[in-house]
Motif scaffolding. Structure first.
Motif, PDB file in Angstrom:
ATOM      1  N   LEU A  28     -61.647 -20.202  21.424  1.00  0.00           N
ATOM      2  CA  LEU A  28     -62.943 -20.656  21.934  1.00  0.00           C
ATOM      3  C   LEU A  28     -63.320 -22.081  21.511  1.00  0.00           C
ATOM      4  O   LEU A  28     -63.888 -22.820  22.320  1.00  0.00           O
ATOM      5  N   PRO A  29     -63.021 -22.513  20.285  1.00  0.00           N
ATOM      6  CA  PRO A  29     -63.385 -23.895  19.920  1.00  0.00           C
ATOM      7  C   PRO A  29     -62.781 -24.955  20.842  1.00  0.00           C
ATOM      8  O   PRO A  29     -63.357 -26.028  20.998  1.00  0.00           O
ATOM      9  N   PHE A  30     -61.645 -24.663  21.467  1.00  0.00           N
ATOM     10  CA  PHE A  30     -61.049 -25.641  22.380  1.00  0.00           C
ATOM     11  C   PHE A  30     -61.898 -25.842  23.636  1.00  0.00           C
ATOM     12  O   PHE A  30     -61.744 -26.822  24.334  1.00  0.00           O
ATOM     13  N   TYR A  31     -62.792 -24.922  23.915  1.00  0.00           N
ATOM     14  CA  TYR A  31     -63.661 -25.036  25.082  1.00  0.00           C
ATOM     15  C   TYR A  31     -65.058 -25.523  24.715  1.00  0.00           C
ATOM     16  O   TYR A  31     -65.915 -25.620  25.571  1.00  0.00           O
ATOM     17  N   ASP A  32     -65.283 -25.816  23.460  1.00  0.00           N
ATOM     18  CA  ASP A  32     -66.579 -26.319  22.998  1.00  0.00           C
ATOM     19  C   ASP A  32     -66.508 -27.846  22.962  1.00  0.00           C
ATOM     20  O   ASP A  32     -65.797 -28.431  22.153  1.00  0.00           O
ATOM     21  N   ASP A  33     -67.238 -28.499  23.847  1.00  0.00           N
ATOM     22  CA  ASP A  33     -67.190 -29.957  23.944  1.00  0.00           C
ATOM     23  C   ASP A  33     -67.557 -30.637  22.626  1.00  0.00           C
ATOM     24  O   ASP A  33     -66.982 -31.662  22.269  1.00  0.00           O
ATOM     25  N   GLU A  34     -68.530 -30.082  21.908  1.00  0.00           N
ATOM     26  CA  GLU A  34     -68.934 -30.696  20.638  1.00  0.00           C
ATOM     27  C   GLU A  34     -67.809 -30.632  19.605  1.00  0.00           C
ATOM     28  O   GLU A  34     -67.614 -31.569  18.838  1.00  0.00           O
ATOM     29  N   MET A  35     -67.067 -29.537  19.615  1.00  0.00           N
ATOM     30  CA  MET A  35     -65.973 -29.394  18.651  1.00  0.00           C
ATOM     31  C   MET A  35     -64.822 -30.349  18.964  1.00  0.00           C
ATOM     32  O   MET A  35     -64.073 -30.743  18.082  1.00  0.00           O
ATOM     33  N   MET A  36     -64.653 -30.695  20.237  1.00  0.00           N
ATOM     34  CA  MET A  36     -63.524 -31.513  20.649  1.00  0.00           C
ATOM     35  C   MET A  36     -63.879 -32.987  20.796  1.00  0.00           C
ATOM     36  O   MET A  36     -63.027 -33.804  21.132  1.00  0.00           O
ATOM     37  N   THR A  88     -69.614 -33.089   6.644  1.00  0.00           N
ATOM     38  CA  THR A  88     -68.654 -33.434   7.686  1.00  0.00           C
ATOM     39  C   THR A  88     -68.792 -32.487   8.872  1.00  0.00           C
ATOM     40  O   THR A  88     -69.237 -31.353   8.734  1.00  0.00           O
ATOM     41  N   VAL A  89     -68.417 -33.006  10.037  1.00  0.00           N
ATOM     42  CA  VAL A  89     -68.452 -32.221  11.267  1.00  0.00           C
ATOM     43  C   VAL A  89     -67.053 -32.275  11.881  1.00  0.00           C
ATOM     44  O   VAL A  89     -66.265 -33.178  11.558  1.00  0.00           O
ATOM     45  N   PRO A  90     -66.731 -31.349  12.757  1.00  0.00           N
ATOM     46  CA  PRO A  90     -65.368 -31.331  13.329  1.00  0.00           C
ATOM     47  C   PRO A  90     -64.961 -32.670  13.959  1.00  0.00           C
ATOM     48  O   PRO A  90     -63.791 -33.059  13.868  1.00  0.00           O
ATOM     49  N   ALA A  91     -65.894 -33.365  14.579  1.00  0.00           N
ATOM     50  CA  ALA A  91     -65.553 -34.641  15.231  1.00  0.00           C
ATOM     51  C   ALA A  91     -65.037 -35.677  14.234  1.00  0.00           C
ATOM     52  O   ALA A  91     -64.293 -36.589  14.619  1.00  0.00           O
ATOM     53  N   ASP A  92     -65.390 -35.549  12.973  1.00  0.00           N
ATOM     54  CA  ASP A  92     -64.913 -36.507  11.959  1.00  0.00           C
ATOM     55  C   ASP A  92     -63.389 -36.478  11.821  1.00  0.00           C
ATOM     56  O   ASP A  92     -62.795 -37.426  11.328  1.00  0.00           O
ATOM     57  N   TYR A  93     -62.772 -35.397  12.235  1.00  0.00           N
ATOM     58  CA  TYR A  93     -61.346 -35.202  11.980  1.00  0.00           C
ATOM     59  C   TYR A  93     -60.455 -35.338  13.214  1.00  0.00           C
ATOM     60  O   TYR A  93     -59.276 -35.030  13.149  1.00  0.00           O
ATOM     61  N   GLN A  94     -61.014 -35.797  14.329  1.00  0.00           N
ATOM     62  CA  GLN A  94     -60.235 -35.838  15.565  1.00  0.00           C
ATOM     63  C   GLN A  94     -58.979 -36.700  15.452  1.00  0.00           C
ATOM     64  O   GLN A  94     -57.984 -36.428  16.083  1.00  0.00           O
ATOM     65  N   ASN A  95     -58.998 -37.745  14.672  1.00  0.00           N
ATOM     66  CA  ASN A  95     -57.821 -38.608  14.504  1.00  0.00           C
ATOM     67  C   ASN A  95     -57.142 -38.386  13.160  1.00  0.00           C
ATOM     68  O   ASN A  95     -56.391 -39.240  12.699  1.00  0.00           O
TER      69      ASN A  95
END
Length: 163
Positions: A28-36, A88-95
């Protein structure tokens, strides 16, 4: 009702619950725009190949720094009370690949260490931790070359919230 039928029913119910939990946690997290989504912090951590920060990150991994240091500020009293930076939030780790969250916090969290310390402090601390922090159990990294030390410091200094 047969015991075997009952045990099979319990097993199937447990398997279904396990699969539902796995789906909710992993898929499900892959379909959450905020998580990605990315944010400025993750963009700041997209180090150019060959940069001092990218090299320093490789040294950080090679030397096993993530064995003792985490890079995640949790929304819990223990982290908030230490004033180690924003949660921290998931977006902090995208890279951030591989992720360096760590699981054991023997040393302090380093997620935003670049905002809490100076390059000079980090360099001195890497060379002689006990001189800088009384009672520190961190090993010395004085065996690293000056280039490796400077790259590692560049990486540590990049670990701060984006402006």
């Amino acid at each position: 009702m047969d015991m075997e039928k009952s045990a099979l029913g319990i097993f199937i119910a447990a398997l279904v619950l396990f699969m539902m939990g796995t789906f909710a946690t992993i898929i499900l997290p892959f379909y959450d725009d905020e998580m990605m989504a990315t944010n400025k912090n993750s963009e700041a951590r997209a180090y150019a190949d060959g940069s001092a920060e990218a090299s320093g990150r490789e040294i950080y991994i090679r030397e096993g720094c993530n064995t003792c240091h985490t890079q995640v500020v949790r929304p819990v009293k223990a982290d908030l009370a230490m004033n180690i930076g924003p949660v921290t939030v998931p977006a902090d780790y995208q890279n951030d690949s591989p992720h360096l969250w760590g699981s054991n916090r023997t040393g302090p969290d380093l997620m935003w260490v670049g905002a809490r310390t100076s390059a000079e402090w980090n360099l001195e601390h890497l060379k002689d931790p006990q001189k800088v922090v009384d009672g520190s159990i961190m090993p010395s990294y004085d065996y690293l070359s000056e280039t490796d030390l400077n790259d590692l410091v560049a990486y540590l200094m990049s670990l701060k919230p984006a402006q």
